[in-house]
Design a protein around this motif. Sequence first.
Motif, short mmCIF file in Angstrom:
data_model
loop_
_atom_site.label_atom_id
_atom_site.label_comp_id
_atom_site.label_asym_id
_atom_site.label_seq_id
_atom_site.Cartn_x
_atom_site.Cartn_y
_atom_site.Cartn_z
N ILE A 50 28.86 48.99 35.08
CA ILE A 50 29.44 48.19 36.13
C ILE A 50 30.99 47.88 35.54
CG2 ILE A 50 29.55 46.32 37.44
CD1 ILE A 50 26.94 47.38 38.28
N VAL A 51 31.79 47.50 35.68
CA VAL A 51 33.32 47.22 34.35
C VAL A 51 34.05 46.16 34.79
CG1 VAL A 51 34.96 47.55 32.97
CG2 VAL A 51 33.46 48.83 33.24
N PRO A 52 34.00 44.52 34.76
CA PRO A 52 34.30 43.70 34.77
C PRO A 52 35.96 43.75 35.04
CG PRO A 52 33.59 42.97 33.25
CD PRO A 52 33.00 44.09 33.32
N GLU A 53 36.67 43.32 35.54
CA GLU A 53 38.11 43.27 35.95
C GLU A 53 38.80 42.60 34.55
OE1 GLU A 53 41.95 41.37 39.18
OE2 GLU A 53 40.13 40.87 39.38
N GLN A 54 38.01 41.65 34.38
CA GLN A 54 38.58 40.93 32.84
C GLN A 54 38.69 42.18 31.75
OE1 GLN A 54 35.60 39.04 33.64
NE2 GLN A 54 34.95 39.14 31.68
N THR A 56 39.42 45.53 32.31
CA THR A 56 40.46 46.23 32.94
C THR A 56 42.03 46.50 32.38
OG1 THR A 56 40.81 45.89 34.94
CG2 THR A 56 38.87 47.45 34.61
N LYS A 103 22.38 50.61 35.80
CA LYS A 103 23.42 50.52 35.46
C LYS A 103 23.32 49.79 35.08
CE LYS A 103 25.77 52.01 39.62
NZ LYS A 103 26.68 52.63 39.49
N VAL A 105 26.07 46.55 32.81
CA VAL A 105 27.56 45.98 33.14
C VAL A 105 27.87 45.87 31.67
CG1 VAL A 105 28.27 43.01 33.62
CG2 VAL A 105 26.37 44.16 35.04
N LEU A 107 29.31 43.07 29.61
CA LEU A 107 29.57 42.06 29.75
C LEU A 107 30.66 41.65 29.31
CD1 LEU A 107 26.05 40.16 28.61
CD2 LEU A 107 27.46 40.56 30.91
N ASP A 108 31.26 41.95 28.04
CA ASP A 108 32.79 41.96 27.08
C ASP A 108 32.80 42.40 25.94
OD1 ASP A 108 34.65 40.00 26.60
OD2 ASP A 108 33.76 37.99 26.38
#
Length: 113
Positions: A50-54, A56, A103, A105, A107-108
């Motif tokens: 799960i990749v956050p928008e920031q 991409t 899954k 995530v 995070l950064d």
Amino acid sequence: MALSDTIKRLGAGAIEASNPVAVMFGKVTKTNPLEVNVDQRFTLDEDFLIVPEQLTRYEVDLKHKHTTSSEDTGEALTEKVVIREGLKAGDTVLLLRVQGGQKYVVLDKVVGG
């Protein structure tokens, strides 16, 4: 063994069996499709991430032209402007394993260290 001790032991076993949340480090090995190698033990593909928008890639097309009454300045900013690079091969990332372990995530990105 006391009933309270049995309940504590069963509760601890249930938590261990459910794969509680865990924090891990990974290294991006490929970006299209995304793959992350976790602690040099296993590789996760994008189906498990799960990749956050920031994290991409984000680029904006700011191409434009200025025209005055006396001249046409031509096109400016003909290339897209990159706002965020996104993940790249070789990046170290901080991962959070979701309870159950199916899954992860992202995070950064980790810098330095």
